[in-house]
Write a protein that holds these residues in place. Structure first.
Motif, PDB file in Angstrom:
ATOM      1  N   ILE A 158     -11.317   1.739  -8.936  1.00 23.52           N
ATOM      2  CA  ILE A 158     -11.398   0.568  -8.059  1.00 23.52           C
ATOM      3  C   ILE A 158     -12.382  -0.388  -8.710  1.00 23.52           C
ATOM      4  O   ILE A 158     -13.529  -0.006  -9.004  1.00 23.52           O
ATOM      5  CB  ILE A 158     -11.865   0.946  -6.644  1.00 23.52           C
ATOM      6  CG1 ILE A 158     -10.939   2.004  -6.032  1.00 23.52           C
ATOM      7  CG2 ILE A 158     -11.919  -0.299  -5.746  1.00 23.52           C
ATOM      8  CD1 ILE A 158     -11.428   2.534  -4.692  1.00 23.52           C
ATOM      9  N   HIS A 181     -14.476  -4.026  -8.913  1.00 21.67           N
ATOM     10  CA  HIS A 181     -15.064  -5.222  -8.309  1.00 21.67           C
ATOM     11  C   HIS A 181     -15.682  -6.057  -9.425  1.00 21.67           C
ATOM     12  O   HIS A 181     -16.253  -5.515 -10.373  1.00 21.67           O
ATOM     13  CB  HIS A 181     -16.161  -4.847  -7.307  1.00 21.67           C
ATOM     14  CG  HIS A 181     -15.702  -3.970  -6.185  1.00 21.67           C
ATOM     15  ND1 HIS A 181     -15.489  -4.436  -4.904  1.00 21.67           N
ATOM     16  CD2 HIS A 181     -15.423  -2.641  -6.153  1.00 21.67           C
ATOM     17  CE1 HIS A 181     -15.115  -3.439  -4.131  1.00 21.67           C
ATOM     18  NE2 HIS A 181     -15.054  -2.334  -4.862  1.00 21.67           N
ATOM     19  N   TRP A 191      -1.054  -1.866 -10.048  1.00 16.91           N
ATOM     20  CA  TRP A 191      -2.302  -2.413  -9.513  1.00 16.91           C
ATOM     21  C   TRP A 191      -2.031  -3.025  -8.146  1.00 16.91           C
ATOM     22  O   TRP A 191      -1.057  -3.777  -7.974  1.00 16.91           O
ATOM     23  CB  TRP A 191      -2.855  -3.520 -10.404  1.00 16.91           C
ATOM     24  CG  TRP A 191      -3.250  -3.137 -11.786  1.00 16.91           C
ATOM     25  CD1 TRP A 191      -3.230  -1.892 -12.358  1.00 16.91           C
ATOM     26  CD2 TRP A 191      -3.721  -4.038 -12.804  1.00 16.91           C
ATOM     27  NE1 TRP A 191      -3.655  -1.957 -13.657  1.00 16.91           N
ATOM     28  CE2 TRP A 191      -3.960  -3.258 -13.958  1.00 16.91           C
ATOM     29  CE3 TRP A 191      -3.963  -5.405 -12.839  1.00 16.91           C
ATOM     30  CZ2 TRP A 191      -4.431  -3.824 -15.142  1.00 16.91           C
ATOM     31  CZ3 TRP A 191      -4.412  -5.974 -14.010  1.00 16.91           C
ATOM     32  CH2 TRP A 191      -4.651  -5.188 -15.154  1.00 16.91           C
ATOM     33  N   ARG A 192      -2.882  -2.693  -7.194  1.00 18.46           N
ATOM     34  CA  ARG A 192      -2.864  -3.374  -5.897  1.00 18.46           C
ATOM     35  C   ARG A 192      -4.138  -4.199  -5.790  1.00 18.46           C
ATOM     36  O   ARG A 192      -5.235  -3.687  -5.992  1.00 18.46           O
ATOM     37  CB  ARG A 192      -2.817  -2.348  -4.758  1.00 18.46           C
ATOM     38  CG  ARG A 192      -2.592  -2.984  -3.394  1.00 18.46           C
ATOM     39  CD  ARG A 192      -2.626  -1.965  -2.265  1.00 18.46           C
ATOM     40  NE  ARG A 192      -3.982  -1.586  -1.890  1.00 18.46           N
ATOM     41  CZ  ARG A 192      -4.504  -0.385  -2.058  1.00 18.46           C
ATOM     42  NH1 ARG A 192      -3.797   0.586  -2.634  1.00 18.46           N
ATOM     43  NH2 ARG A 192      -5.748  -0.129  -1.683  1.00 18.46           N
ATOM     44  N   ARG A 221       0.812  -1.221   0.000  1.00 22.56           N
ATOM     45  CA  ARG A 221       0.000   0.000   0.000  1.00 22.56           C
ATOM     46  C   ARG A 221       0.844   1.270   0.000  1.00 22.56           C
ATOM     47  O   ARG A 221       0.407   2.297  -0.513  1.00 22.56           O
ATOM     48  CB  ARG A 221      -0.924   0.024   1.227  1.00 22.56           C
ATOM     49  CG  ARG A 221      -2.107  -0.911   1.146  1.00 22.56           C
ATOM     50  CD  ARG A 221      -2.986  -0.751   2.362  1.00 22.56           C
ATOM     51  NE  ARG A 221      -4.219  -1.545   2.266  1.00 22.56           N
ATOM     52  CZ  ARG A 221      -5.150  -1.577   3.218  1.00 22.56           C
ATOM     53  NH1 ARG A 221      -4.995  -0.863   4.323  1.00 22.56           N
ATOM     54  NH2 ARG A 221      -6.236  -2.307   3.068  1.00 22.56           N
ATOM     55  N   TYR A 260      -7.245  -2.169  -7.254  1.00 17.28           N
ATOM     56  CA  TYR A 260      -7.039  -0.722  -7.155  1.00 17.28           C
ATOM     57  C   TYR A 260      -6.021  -0.350  -8.235  1.00 17.28           C
ATOM     58  O   TYR A 260      -4.873  -0.803  -8.194  1.00 17.28           O
ATOM     59  CB  TYR A 260      -6.512  -0.343  -5.775  1.00 17.28           C
ATOM     60  CG  TYR A 260      -7.483  -0.666  -4.649  1.00 17.28           C
ATOM     61  CD1 TYR A 260      -8.284   0.334  -4.089  1.00 17.28           C
ATOM     62  CD2 TYR A 260      -7.595  -1.961  -4.157  1.00 17.28           C
ATOM     63  CE1 TYR A 260      -9.171   0.039  -3.059  1.00 17.28           C
ATOM     64  CE2 TYR A 260      -8.495  -2.267  -3.137  1.00 17.28           C
ATOM     65  CZ  TYR A 260      -9.273  -1.256  -2.597  1.00 17.28           C
ATOM     66  OH  TYR A 260     -10.157  -1.557  -1.582  1.00 17.28           O
ATOM     67  N   LEU A 263      -5.000   7.505  -8.187  1.00 18.06           N
ATOM     68  CA  LEU A 263      -5.955   6.409  -8.283  1.00 18.06           C
ATOM     69  C   LEU A 263      -6.832   6.611  -9.516  1.00 18.06           C
ATOM     70  O   LEU A 263      -7.489   7.642  -9.661  1.00 18.06           O
ATOM     71  CB  LEU A 263      -6.817   6.348  -7.023  1.00 18.06           C
ATOM     72  CG  LEU A 263      -7.845   5.225  -6.955  1.00 18.06           C
ATOM     73  CD1 LEU A 263      -7.155   3.858  -6.937  1.00 18.06           C
ATOM     74  CD2 LEU A 263      -8.728   5.385  -5.713  1.00 18.06           C
ATOM     75  N   TYR A 282      -3.755   2.284 -10.409  1.00 21.36           N
ATOM     76  CA  TYR A 282      -3.061   3.567 -10.289  1.00 21.36           C
ATOM     77  C   TYR A 282      -2.308   3.876 -11.577  1.00 21.36           C
ATOM     78  O   TYR A 282      -1.786   2.969 -12.231  1.00 21.36           O
ATOM     79  CB  TYR A 282      -2.058   3.530  -9.129  1.00 21.36           C
ATOM     80  CG  TYR A 282      -2.706   3.339  -7.780  1.00 21.36           C
ATOM     81  CD1 TYR A 282      -3.057   4.436  -6.996  1.00 21.36           C
ATOM     82  CD2 TYR A 282      -2.981   2.064  -7.290  1.00 21.36           C
ATOM     83  CE1 TYR A 282      -3.657   4.269  -5.760  1.00 21.36           C
ATOM     84  CE2 TYR A 282      -3.593   1.886  -6.055  1.00 21.36           C
ATOM     85  CZ  TYR A 282      -3.925   3.000  -5.295  1.00 21.36           C
ATOM     86  OH  TYR A 282      -4.524   2.826  -4.073  1.00 21.36           O
TER      87      TYR A 282
END
Length: 204
Positions: A179, A181, A149-150, A133, A163, A176, A165
């Motif tokens: 996000i 899903h 990408w996280r 992070r 997440y 960012l 970036y």
């Protein structure tokens, strides 16, 4: 009887942990230190060892690797768990990375240059939360890696949350970009669409 004796560990030869020089290890040392565990990283001159992978971590890497390989253009390629020499004291190992195909130097290569990496992906585990992070994205951005990408596990569904970036070249920091899903859909660094709910399917 000690726990070590009960487990038969007394029969194992004692491991001699590498003693770092006063100024810390360098990126090139990773290829020379004997007996390092697989996937050892170098962060700020210190060795970082990886804990055992969870099933989520392993299958998330499989999903992302296969999906990116299928969709990457011919001038790009994908590596899994391969180090990037950011500078003399930092050589992290992204879980997945996309790089310029021309940067493939053959079977004996052990690291990439950051300028050849378009995307670094880290799948967060319990022991890597702060690194993924904070530490790694800061260092990837400073080295000029354009996309990061996280990936974390959704606590309710158990599915990946990505997440995304993108690098601001003026500040050398990430912003960012989104996000995601259930489904990841992007146009950079190339057209990408990944069904994140397919993490446990044998064929995404």
């Amino acid at each position: 009887m000690s726990a070590a004796s009960e487990n038969g560990l007394d029969d194992e030869p004692a491991y001699r942990w590498p003693i770092p020089p006063a100024e810390g290890w360098t990126a090139d040392d990773l290829d020379r230190i004997p007996g390092l565990p697989p996937h050892t990283e170098l962060i700020d001159g210190s060795l970082v060892f990886r804990s055992p992978q969870t099933r989520f971590h392993m299958r998330c890497m499989r999903l992302l690797e296969h999906s990116l390989l299928e969709q990457a253009p011919d001038d790009l390629d994908v590596d899994r768990e391969f180090t990037v020499k950011l500078d003399r004291r930092n050589r992290p190992e992204p879980d997945i990375l996309v790089f310029r195909a021309e940067a493939d130097l053959g079977p004996d290569q052990t690291w990439h240059k950051p300028e050849d990496v378009l995307l670094a992906v880290e799948v967060v585990s319990a022991d890597s939360l702060e690194r993924d992070r904070e530490t790694k994205p800061r260092k990837y951005a400073a080295a000029g890696v354009r996309h990061y990408w996280r990936v974390e596990q959704d606590e309710n569904k158990g599915l990946p949350v990505v997440y995304v970036y993108e690098l601001d070249p003026a500040t050398k920091s990430y912003g960012l970009a989104g996000i995601f899903h259930d489904r990841l859909k992007l146009s950079v660094p190339f057209d990408i669409e990944i069904d994140l709910t397919a993490i446990n399917r044998r064929r995404p």
